[in-house]
Design a protein around this motif. Structure first.
Motif, PDB file in Angstrom:
ATOM      1  N   CYS A   8      -2.183  -4.739   5.023  1.00  0.00           N
ATOM      2  CA  CYS A   8      -1.279  -5.002   6.147  1.00  0.00           C
ATOM      3  C   CYS A   8      -1.716  -6.218   6.977  1.00  0.00           C
ATOM      4  O   CYS A   8      -0.963  -6.681   7.834  1.00  0.00           O
ATOM      5  N   PRO A  48      -6.006   4.912   8.421  1.00  0.00           N
ATOM      6  CA  PRO A  48      -5.769   4.079   7.238  1.00  0.00           C
ATOM      7  C   PRO A  48      -7.085   3.702   6.556  1.00  0.00           C
ATOM      8  O   PRO A  48      -8.110   3.525   7.222  1.00  0.00           O
ATOM      9  N   VAL A  97      -1.775  -1.743  11.435  1.00  0.00           N
ATOM     10  CA  VAL A  97      -1.058  -1.205  10.270  1.00  0.00           C
ATOM     11  C   VAL A  97       0.343  -0.826  10.728  1.00  0.00           C
ATOM     12  O   VAL A  97       0.508  -0.228  11.792  1.00  0.00           O
ATOM     13  N   LYS A 135       0.450   6.737   8.690  1.00  0.00           N
ATOM     14  CA  LYS A 135      -0.166   7.498   7.600  1.00  0.00           C
ATOM     15  C   LYS A 135      -0.449   8.910   8.105  1.00  0.00           C
ATOM     16  O   LYS A 135      -1.083   9.072   9.162  1.00  0.00           O
ATOM     17  N   CYS A 166       0.881  -1.173   0.000  1.00  0.00           N
ATOM     18  CA  CYS A 166       0.000   0.000   0.000  1.00  0.00           C
ATOM     19  C   CYS A 166       0.914   1.218   0.000  1.00  0.00           C
ATOM     20  O   CYS A 166       2.127   1.088   0.222  1.00  0.00           O
ATOM     21  N   GLU A 183      -5.944  -0.349   2.916  1.00  0.00           N
ATOM     22  CA  GLU A 183      -4.613  -0.326   3.544  1.00  0.00           C
ATOM     23  C   GLU A 183      -4.588  -1.265   4.760  1.00  0.00           C
ATOM     24  O   GLU A 183      -3.589  -1.958   5.002  1.00  0.00           O
TER      25      GLU A 183
END
Ligand code: URA
Length: 204
Positions: free
Chosen positions: A117, A109, A92, A96, A26, A113
């Motif tokens: 993960c 996320p 994750v 982000k 991602c 995404e």
């Protein structure tokens, strides 16, 4: 979602760190400083799963060391759960964020995404071998359960996974940091009450 590369068996947390550092399944991996994998006791009674590393975690490479981590540590202590006997991680593995001036502002996320993960989280669970899991918030609950979980409706409850592991659902500690000052103590107590559902796992 892009095609995943052939998946190599992950046999240590160091391997998980290296593999997630290189992960570009991602777009988040491209912007984060580094991946952050979980830390704590192996084969613990409890593995706690958050959303993703925050600003401080991204820079330091360790999970839950910033404000949310401090609040989580306080809540675990209040619930009678020894943090050093747990393993703490995230759904994750990269941070982000959105740049606003010089500030890096957390961004949740996306579902794709979280899904990208997910296999890393399952590798980590297989390595760590916890007796039970705690989902801290909706991202963790979605990844651990493989579906959307109504966290407010199901907080404080144990949900079974197909592999037999039980998942205690509660809020993310960051949610408490956003509560109005006058309601914060009650919100903290409710969070501790959720975590207390796991205390029996530590009884001798
Ligand atoms: N929030 C998370 O979900 N995880 C961290 O490691 C820090 C903040």
């Amino acid at each position: 979602m892009p095609d995943s590369p052939p998946h190599r068996r992950i046999e240590s947390l160091a391997q998980l760190k290296a593999a997630t550092m290189a992960c570009r399944e991602c777009p988040i991996g491209e912007i984060a400083t580094q991946s952050v994998v979980g830390e704590g006791m192996l084969q613990p009674r409890l593995m706690l799963v958050g959303e993703q590393p925050g600003d401080q975690e991204d820079l330091a490479g360790h999970p839950f060391i910033g404000p949310a981590g401090k609040l989580l540590a306080r809540a675990l202590e209040a619930a009678g759960i020894p943090r050093e006997q747990t393993f703490v991680s995230n759904a994750v593995k990269h941070f982000k964020f959105e740049l606003r001036g010089k500030r890096r502002i957390h961004k949740s996320p996306a579902v794709r995404e979280i899904a990208a993960c997910h296999h890393w989280l399952e590798d980590e669970i297989a390595l760590v071998k916890p007796a039970a899991l705690v989902a801290l918030g909706s991202t963790a609950a979605r990844s651990l359960m493989g579906r959307a979980v109504p966290v407010m409706a199901q907080r404080g409850q144990w949900l079974p996974r197909p592999d037999g592991l039980q998942v205690l659902v509660t809020l993310h500690p960051s949610a408490l940091l956003r509560v109005d000052a006058e309601d914060r103590e009650a919100a903290f107590e409710a969070f501790v009450a959720d975590l207390r559902q796991a205390k029996r796992l530590f009884a001798r």
